[in-house]
Design an enzyme around this catalytic site. Structure first.
Site, short mmCIF file in Angstrom:
data_model
loop_
_atom_site.label_atom_id
_atom_site.label_comp_id
_atom_site.label_asym_id
_atom_site.label_seq_id
_atom_site.Cartn_x
_atom_site.Cartn_y
_atom_site.Cartn_z
CG ASP A 28 -2.05 0.98 1.12
OD1 ASP A 28 -2.39 1.39 -0.03
OD2 ASP A 28 -2.60 1.38 2.16
CD GLU A 75 -13.38 -5.06 -1.04
OE1 GLU A 75 -12.17 -5.37 -1.02
OE2 GLU A 75 -14.29 -5.91 -0.95
CG ASN A 76 -8.04 -1.85 -4.95
OD1 ASN A 76 -7.13 -2.66 -4.81
ND2 ASN A 76 -8.25 -0.89 -4.05
CD GLU A 214 3.25 -12.93 15.80
OE1 GLU A 214 3.17 -11.76 16.23
OE2 GLU A 214 2.82 -13.91 16.43
#
Ligand code: IPE
Ligand code: IPE
Ligand code: MG
Length: 252
Positions: A28, A75-76, A214
């Protein structure tokens, strides 16, 4: 295949502990990287592909076996058509340009996400990339494209319901039986999930698979991500204690 607590034990000989087996990355920050430089968002996406190339190479060198990257979400599609087109064109160019080398380097390529709805040329290309690298096992690169975890789980549930109606399976659904219907059916669960760009959310990525991953959120924008960032992420992973719901060894 999943759910095993896949990270091997640190070596007893006092050397470096082994890298996480499976690292997943939410790539991102391309748009913000571009904006900060007065460039169009597309320039950020282009530089993001270079960061992906660097990361694939570094991951292999650092002993990671599975790398799964979030490249385009379900969703893009909400973005302007021109940006969506750029992202599709970049995937196409990446596969076209890098497939031969990936194949030669022993990389198995998978593309997860909803295949239906992809333009036919892209669908054909990703089919080819998967087919041509299917015999490789040195490194596993999985690109999540037109991927959303909820969409994946719904497609899996629908496929399972169909198999049940056809009498092919029983109604006693286990984790393992359900995972066989997920796009990630032959991948281990991620050990480490990294998100760049300073956002603290999962954005519909690997919701089922990352149950015990993690999580690491880093401030760097994806186009700037490099080998040092990956090494530092692995060091931070090694500081974590994974318990999988049990108590720590030696705890009273
Ligand atoms: C990641 O960068 C690429 C995709 C989500 C396709 P963004 O395009 O989301 O960049 P920001 O978050 O707007 O900076
Ligand atoms: C997540 O990033 C999807 C990818 C990196 C492909 P987004 O930029 O789409 O996520 P949100 O909208 O900030 O949650
Ligand atoms: Mg973003």
């Amino acid at each position: 295949m999943a759910r095993t607590g896949t990270s091997p034990e640190p070596s007893q000989s006092g050397g470096e502990p082994p890298a996480p087996q499976h690292v997943a990355i939410i790539m991102d920050g391309n748009g913000r990287w571009a904006k900060a430089r007065g460039l169009p968002r597309a320039a950020g996406h282009e530089r993001g592909v270079e960061a992906l190339r660097r990361t694939v190479e570094a991951a292999g060198d650092l002993g990671i076996c599975y790398l799964t990257v979030f490249s385009f979400s379900t969703e893009n599609w909400r973005r302007p058509a021109a940006e969506v087109n750029t992202l599709f064109a970049l995937l196409k160019a990446y596969v076209q340009r890098d497939l031969a080398r990936l194949k030669e380097d022993g990389v198995r390529v998978r593309v997860i996400g909803q295949r239906a709805g992809l333009p036919p040329d892209i669908a054909e290309l990703v089919d080819r990339a998967e087919r041509e690298t299917a015999a490789n096992s040195k490194f596993h690169l999985t690109i999540a494209f037109n991927y959303g975890s909820r969409n994946e789980i719904l497609r899996a549930a629908t496929a399972y319901a169909r198999a049940l109606a056809a009498g092919e399976v029983t109604a006693d659904l286990t984790d393992e039986a359900f995972e066989a219907y997920l796009d990630t059916r032959d991948l281990p669960d991620p050990d480490l999930l990294i998100r760049t760009s300073g956002e603290y959310r999962i954005s519909n990525f690997l919701l089922w698979q990352a149950a015990y991953a993690e999580l690491l959120f880093v401030d760097v924008q994806w186009p700037d991500f490099n080998r040092d960032h990956l090494e530092s992420a692995i060091s931070r992973y090694h500081e974590r204690e994974r318990r999988f719901g049990a108590v720590a060894p030696g705890a009273t």
